[in-house]
Structures are given as structure tokens and as C-alpha cells.
Design a protein around this motif. Structure first.
Motif, mmCIF file in Angstrom:
data_model
loop_
_atom_site.group_PDB
_atom_site.id
_atom_site.type_symbol
_atom_site.label_atom_id
_atom_site.label_comp_id
_atom_site.label_asym_id
_atom_site.label_seq_id
_atom_site.Cartn_x
_atom_site.Cartn_y
_atom_site.Cartn_z
ATOM 1 N N ARG A 142 15.775 -45.198 46.609
ATOM 2 C CA ARG A 142 14.907 -44.952 45.451
ATOM 3 C C ARG A 142 15.685 -44.438 44.252
ATOM 4 N NH1 ARG A 142 9.674 -45.630 46.569
ATOM 5 N NH2 ARG A 142 9.130 -44.695 44.572
ATOM 6 N N LYS A 143 16.978 -44.193 44.428
ATOM 7 C CA LYS A 143 17.815 -43.795 43.290
ATOM 8 C C LYS A 143 18.147 -44.979 42.387
ATOM 9 C CE LYS A 143 21.272 -41.983 45.459
ATOM 10 N NZ LYS A 143 22.568 -41.316 45.661
ATOM 11 N N CYS A 144 17.822 -46.189 42.816
ATOM 12 C CA CYS A 144 18.169 -47.391 42.054
ATOM 13 C C CYS A 144 17.586 -47.333 40.645
ATOM 14 C CB CYS A 144 17.651 -48.634 42.786
ATOM 15 S SG CYS A 144 17.889 -50.180 41.876
ATOM 16 N N ILE A 145 18.417 -47.573 39.620
ATOM 17 C CA ILE A 145 17.970 -47.565 38.224
ATOM 18 C C ILE A 145 17.754 -48.982 37.703
ATOM 19 C CG2 ILE A 145 19.097 -45.362 37.739
ATOM 20 C CD1 ILE A 145 21.380 -46.908 36.433
ATOM 21 N N GLU A 146 17.875 -49.961 38.580
ATOM 22 C CA GLU A 146 17.656 -51.371 38.233
ATOM 23 C C GLU A 146 18.508 -51.797 37.042
ATOM 24 O OE1 GLU A 146 13.433 -52.273 38.053
ATOM 25 O OE2 GLU A 146 13.538 -52.665 40.215
ATOM 26 N N CYS A 147 19.790 -51.477 37.119
ATOM 27 C CA CYS A 147 20.746 -51.973 36.126
ATOM 28 C C CYS A 147 21.124 -53.411 36.417
ATOM 29 C CB CYS A 147 21.990 -51.094 36.122
ATOM 30 S SG CYS A 147 22.870 -51.062 37.724
ATOM 31 N N PHE A 148 20.857 -53.853 37.647
ATOM 32 C CA PHE A 148 21.113 -55.210 38.112
ATOM 33 C C PHE A 148 22.595 -55.585 38.134
ATOM 34 C CE2 PHE A 148 16.784 -55.653 36.054
ATOM 35 C CZ PHE A 148 16.108 -55.452 37.239
ATOM 36 N N LEU A 149 23.460 -54.565 38.183
ATOM 37 C CA LEU A 149 24.886 -54.858 38.346
ATOM 38 C C LEU A 149 25.148 -55.471 39.715
ATOM 39 C CD1 LEU A 149 26.599 -51.721 36.747
ATOM 40 C CD2 LEU A 149 26.141 -53.948 35.712
ATOM 41 N N CYS A 150 24.424 -54.997 40.732
ATOM 42 C CA CYS A 150 24.607 -55.560 42.070
ATOM 43 C C CYS A 150 24.154 -57.013 42.098
ATOM 44 C CB CYS A 150 23.839 -54.742 43.102
ATOM 45 S SG CYS A 150 22.049 -54.684 42.849
ATOM 46 N N GLN A 151 23.071 -57.321 41.379
ATOM 47 C CA GLN A 151 22.596 -58.696 41.300
ATOM 48 C C GLN A 151 23.624 -59.569 40.580
ATOM 49 O OE1 GLN A 151 20.045 -58.441 43.527
ATOM 50 N NE2 GLN A 151 18.571 -59.462 42.208
ATOM 51 N N ASN A 152 24.225 -59.010 39.541
ATOM 52 C CA ASN A 152 25.182 -59.770 38.747
ATOM 53 C C ASN A 152 26.457 -60.095 39.515
ATOM 54 O OD1 ASN A 152 26.403 -60.724 36.091
ATOM 55 N ND2 ASN A 152 27.781 -59.028 36.586
ATOM 56 N N VAL A 153 26.908 -59.154 40.343
ATOM 57 C CA VAL A 153 28.189 -59.339 41.018
ATOM 58 C C VAL A 153 28.051 -60.108 42.324
ATOM 59 C CG1 VAL A 153 28.237 -57.263 42.454
ATOM 60 C CG2 VAL A 153 30.358 -58.099 41.431
ATOM 61 N N CYS A 154 26.825 -60.269 42.824
ATOM 62 C CA CYS A 154 26.625 -60.974 44.095
ATOM 63 C C CYS A 154 26.963 -62.454 43.924
ATOM 64 C CB CYS A 154 25.187 -60.806 44.570
ATOM 65 S SG CYS A 154 24.852 -61.653 46.131
ATOM 66 N N HIS A 155 27.984 -62.917 44.625
ATOM 67 C CA HIS A 155 28.478 -64.276 44.405
ATOM 68 C C HIS A 155 27.522 -65.346 44.907
ATOM 69 C CE1 HIS A 155 29.834 -63.087 48.444
ATOM 70 N NE2 HIS A 155 29.646 -64.347 48.751
ATOM 71 N N VAL A 156 26.545 -64.969 45.737
ATOM 72 C CA VAL A 156 25.586 -65.959 46.229
ATOM 73 C C VAL A 156 24.818 -66.578 45.064
ATOM 74 C CG1 VAL A 156 23.562 -66.334 47.691
ATOM 75 C CG2 VAL A 156 25.382 -64.806 48.450
ATOM 76 N N ILE A 157 24.494 -65.758 44.052
ATOM 77 C CA ILE A 157 23.812 -66.291 42.877
ATOM 78 C C ILE A 157 24.724 -66.346 41.659
ATOM 79 C CG2 ILE A 157 21.457 -65.747 43.557
ATOM 80 C CD1 ILE A 157 21.638 -63.113 42.150
ATOM 81 N N ARG A 158 25.784 -65.568 41.652
ATOM 82 C CA ARG A 158 26.710 -65.590 40.514
ATOM 83 C C ARG A 158 27.409 -66.939 40.413
ATOM 84 N NH1 ARG A 158 29.509 -61.455 37.582
ATOM 85 N NH2 ARG A 158 31.545 -62.102 36.804
ATOM 86 N N ASP A 159 27.781 -67.494 41.541
ATOM 87 C CA ASP A 159 28.524 -68.751 41.552
ATOM 88 C C ASP A 159 27.673 -69.956 41.916
ATOM 89 O OD1 ASP A 159 30.823 -67.286 40.970
ATOM 90 O OD2 ASP A 159 31.249 -66.933 43.087
ATOM 91 N N HIS A 160 26.413 -69.731 42.269
ATOM 92 C CA HIS A 160 25.570 -70.850 42.719
ATOM 93 C C HIS A 160 24.170 -70.690 42.126
ATOM 94 C CE1 HIS A 160 28.676 -72.012 45.623
ATOM 95 N NE2 HIS A 160 28.799 -70.718 45.886
ATOM 96 N N GLU A 161 23.955 -71.295 40.992
ATOM 97 C CA GLU A 161 22.658 -71.207 40.326
ATOM 98 C C GLU A 161 21.538 -71.744 41.208
ATOM 99 O OE1 GLU A 161 20.154 -70.232 37.103
ATOM 100 O OE2 GLU A 161 22.299 -69.814 37.374
ATOM 101 N N GLU A 162 21.873 -72.741 42.037
ATOM 102 C CA GLU A 162 20.849 -73.362 42.875
ATOM 103 C C GLU A 162 20.322 -72.426 43.956
ATOM 104 O OE1 GLU A 162 24.878 -74.297 44.728
ATOM 105 O OE2 GLU A 162 24.003 -74.150 42.718
ATOM 106 N N ASN A 163 21.007 -71.304 44.204
ATOM 107 C CA ASN A 163 20.552 -70.366 45.235
ATOM 108 C C ASN A 163 19.469 -69.404 44.743
ATOM 109 O OD1 ASN A 163 22.225 -71.344 47.226
ATOM 110 N ND2 ASN A 163 23.856 -69.876 46.836
ATOM 111 N N LYS A 164 19.278 -69.314 43.431
ATOM 112 C CA LYS A 164 18.380 -68.298 42.889
ATOM 113 C C LYS A 164 16.942 -68.409 43.397
ATOM 114 C CE LYS A 164 20.869 -66.952 38.717
ATOM 115 N NZ LYS A 164 20.846 -66.864 37.248
ATOM 116 N N PRO A 165 16.369 -69.609 43.513
ATOM 117 C CA PRO A 165 14.983 -69.648 44.016
ATOM 118 C C PRO A 165 14.832 -69.104 45.427
ATOM 119 C CG PRO A 165 15.549 -71.716 42.937
ATOM 120 C CD PRO A 165 16.821 -70.953 43.088
#
Length: 369
Positions: A142-165
Motif C-alpha cells: 500500500r506504499k505504492c505511489i503509482e509512479c509507474f516506474l515499475c510498469q515502465n521498466v518491465c520488459h514484457v511491455i516495454r519491448d513488446h507492445e503487443e503484450n499490453k492487452p
């Protein structure tokens, strides 16, 4: 009067852009966001940058500084060499709106899809009670501030746009983990939903999300890995191996878990609607047998048998397969497939060879007579 430092900042919009060099004054104790504000006040009044609290608690000023996702308000200029050029670029994973501002609506869409906290039906609001140990278990997430840095650095979606859905990302995996360990949450399918609808199986735990978290949340070790372990606990259970010695596949006796008698099985609706209850007769789809959702859909069941499905078109998970007495049926222990198909394919053969098991018989290496 401060020192002059070299900055290289990306300027542009969704149609394209480039890095532009600036020489700007930097004073002692300043952070990168201070320098960007000075640029806006002097040389670049049209420079777009998102910010709010300047205290590392709102998560608004997320950007990439010298290639690493960071918060601009928490990155001190003293951490760079005086002769070093500081390069500031927008978050690469999300579409650029203008300059350092990106469209992070992907994350809010995933937040809407994630099932919310489900309060117990038999406890009135205001009467909720939790032990301190239960509070401490989930407080970290619950300390998450939703900066979305973790989302940004995750290579599953960082390198593969088709994975986002099909992939929600680490921020929402820890949300699922938090609710899964919440003693008052009434949903029982959090981990199955994370596997089938949030794409938990795509995560290969490189821990890059943990590395960039400004709140120092152990996203991987305390959230994702335990969730993945709970999802696959029965898949690699030695009881599965034993059950295949007793029953041949296709000849598993039907119980309430596989005959459709447990009409209270709840499926997670996610973004597609609310929860639904399945009921009906026994499976009679050409001998196809799967615990992957119990959807009574012959096409979905056959698809679950194939194992690999990169488009994530799999049946929704069900509640734990227990009978009317709350007991786990024998078929659930002996069936050789996971509760939901793995995105990495169903390439495990049974029985498992001894070297792949996590236990050893004291005399397994002795010659047989």
C-alpha cells in the motif's frame, strides 16, 4: 551563483522529436526537477513536464534520467559528475504526449480491470476487524505511489507492445497479492485471476521493477514470486505424479468438481462484467477434460488442452474445486494440469523424472534387484 551544467532533454510530441542541449545553472542541494523548472522559467518556457508534490509521494514526475527510470524530484544533481551531461527523456514504455509527458492511461485501464476489494457479506461496514499482523503483511504494497516506474521498466511491455492487452504489470500484481492476503476480502480467485487475466505467467522475475521502485517495495520477492508459487503449487505437487500412477489420463473418475454440480463456482469478470455462476451437467465434449475454468465451452476446453496460447484466450478461473463438504476432490489432486493454462506451454510430462522432483527417496539411487 551556481555552476553551469550540461543537460540534454528530449523535445517533441507523438509525431517525433529529438534531444536538445541546454546549459543551465545548478545550485547546491537541487534535484533534476528544480533544473527543469529553471529551464521553464528561462530558456524553454514551452517545455512540458508533469509534477505535483516535489516530495516523492505523488509519482507524477516520472522520467528517464541517463537511461534509468526515476523520479525527477528525488534525483539529486550531486549524484552526477560535474562534467557529466544529464540526459532526460520521457518514459519509453508509454506513448509521448509532448516532451517529458507521456500517456499512462494504460495503467488506469488495468486498474479498472482489476477486481476491487470485496467486503464480507456478513460483516457490516464499520465492524471490520483485522489483526496487526494482517495489516503488516499487506502494508508494504500500500506504499505504492503509482509512479509507474515499475510498469515502465518491465520488459514484457516495454519491448513488446503487443503484450499490453494481456499483461497488467508489476504494479497490479502487488495489488492482487495485497488483496489475496487480506483476511476480509471475500474473493477466493485472486491468484487464479492474476494467472489467467492479468498475465502473471509472462513475468520471468528479473526484479527490474523492484530495482527502480522509489518506495523500496520488494515487488518481486514479496509479491510476484509468492503469487506465482501459489498458482502452480498443485501443478508440480508429488501427489500429481502419484495420481497418474493410479489413474490413467482420460479415465479419471468424475466428482462434483468435474461434473458441474458445484454451481457456486465463481469466475472473475474483470473488464468483461461481473461474476457469473456456472452450473450444468457433466462434460460430454468428446472426452475433453480440463479444470481450466470449467466453462462448459467445448472450444475453450480443447484450447486449454493444447496448453500454449499467446493471445490469452483462455477460460476464466473458477473458485477452488471443492465438493459440498468443502473437501478437495480426488480428481483435483490427481489431474495433471494446472488450474489455468500456462502461457509458457504445457510441455511437462508425467510422471516427472526423479531429478525434477523437489524430494528424494532415501534409497532411490540404490540398484534395484
Amino acid at each position: 551563483m551556481g555552476n553551469k551544467r550540461q543537460f540534454r532533454i528530449w523535445r517533441g510530441d507523438e509525431t517525433g522529436g529529438d534531444l536538445k542541449d541546454y546549459t543551465v545553472e545548478v545550485n547546491e542541494g537541487e534535484v533534476v526537477l528544480d533544473v527543469i523548472h529553471r529551464l521553464q522559467a528561462t530558456e524553454a518556457p514551452d517545455l512540458a513536464c508533469r509534477w505535483n508534490c516535489k516530495a516523492g509521494k505523488c509519482g507524477s514526475c516520472s522520467m528517464e534520467i541517463n537511461g534509468k527510470p526515476r523520479l525527477g524530484c528525488m534525483t539529486r544533481m550531486s549524484t552526477f559528475e560535474e562534467a557529466e551531461t544529464v540526459t532526460v527523456t520521457p518514459l519509453r514504455t508509454f506513448p509521448v504526449i509532448r516532451d517529458l509527458v507521456t500517456d499512462v492511461s494504460f495503467n488506469y485501464e488495468k486498474a479498472r480491470e482489476t477486481p476491487a476489494f470485496a467486503p464480507p457479506a456478513d460483516v457490516a461496514p464499520g465492524d471490520y476487524r483485522m489483526q496487526q499482523v494482517d495489516v503488516e503483511r499487506s502494508q508494504e504494497f500500500r506504499k505504492c505511489i503509482e509512479c509507474f516506474l515499475c510498469q515502465n521498466v518491465c520488459h514484457v511491455i516495454r519491448d513488446h507492445e503487443e503484450n499490453k492487452p494481456a499483461f497488467s504489470g508489476p504494479r497490479f500484481f502487488i495489488r492482487a497479492a495485497e488483496l489475496d492476503m487480506h483476511p476480509l476480502d471475500a474473493r477466493t480467485d485472486r491468484r487464479e485471476y492474476a494467472q489467467s487475466d492479468m498475465g502473471l505467467g509472462f513475468c520471468n522475475i528479473t526484479k527490474c521493477c523492484t530495482e527502480v521502485c522509489p518506495e523500496h517495495i520488494k515487488i518481486t520477492d514479496n509479491g510476484i514470486i509468492p503469487m506465482k508459487e501459489r498458482v502452480v503449487d498443485r501443478r508440480y505437487d508429488p501427489l500429481v505424479w502419484l495420481g497418474n500412477k493410479i489413474f490413467r489420463r482420460g479415465q479419471v473418475p468424475q466428482t462434483s468438481a468435474t461434473s458441474g454440480h458445484s454451481s457456486g463456482a465463481v469466475t472473475s469478470g474483470g473488464a468483461h462484467g461481473g461474476a457469473h455462476a456456472h452450473s450444468g451437467g457433466t462434460h460430454s465434449h468428446g472426452g475433453v477434460h480440463s479444470h481450466a475454468g470449467g466453462s462448459h465451452d467445448s472450444a475453450a476446453e480443447r484450447q486449454a488442452q493444447q496448453g500454449v496460447n499467446w493471445h490469452r484466450e483462455v477460460p476464466h478461473p473458477t473458485a477452488p474445486a471443492v465438493d459440498a463438504n468443502g473437501k478437495l476432490p480426488l480428481t483435483e489432486l490427481t489431474f495433471n494440469r494446472a488450474a489455468a493454462p500456462s502461457p509458457f506451454g504445457d510441455d511437462v510430462t508425467f510422471p516427472l523424472p526423479p531429478e525434477h522432483l523437489n524430494f528424494a527417496h532415501p534409497q532411490q539411487d540404490e540398484p534395484k534387484h
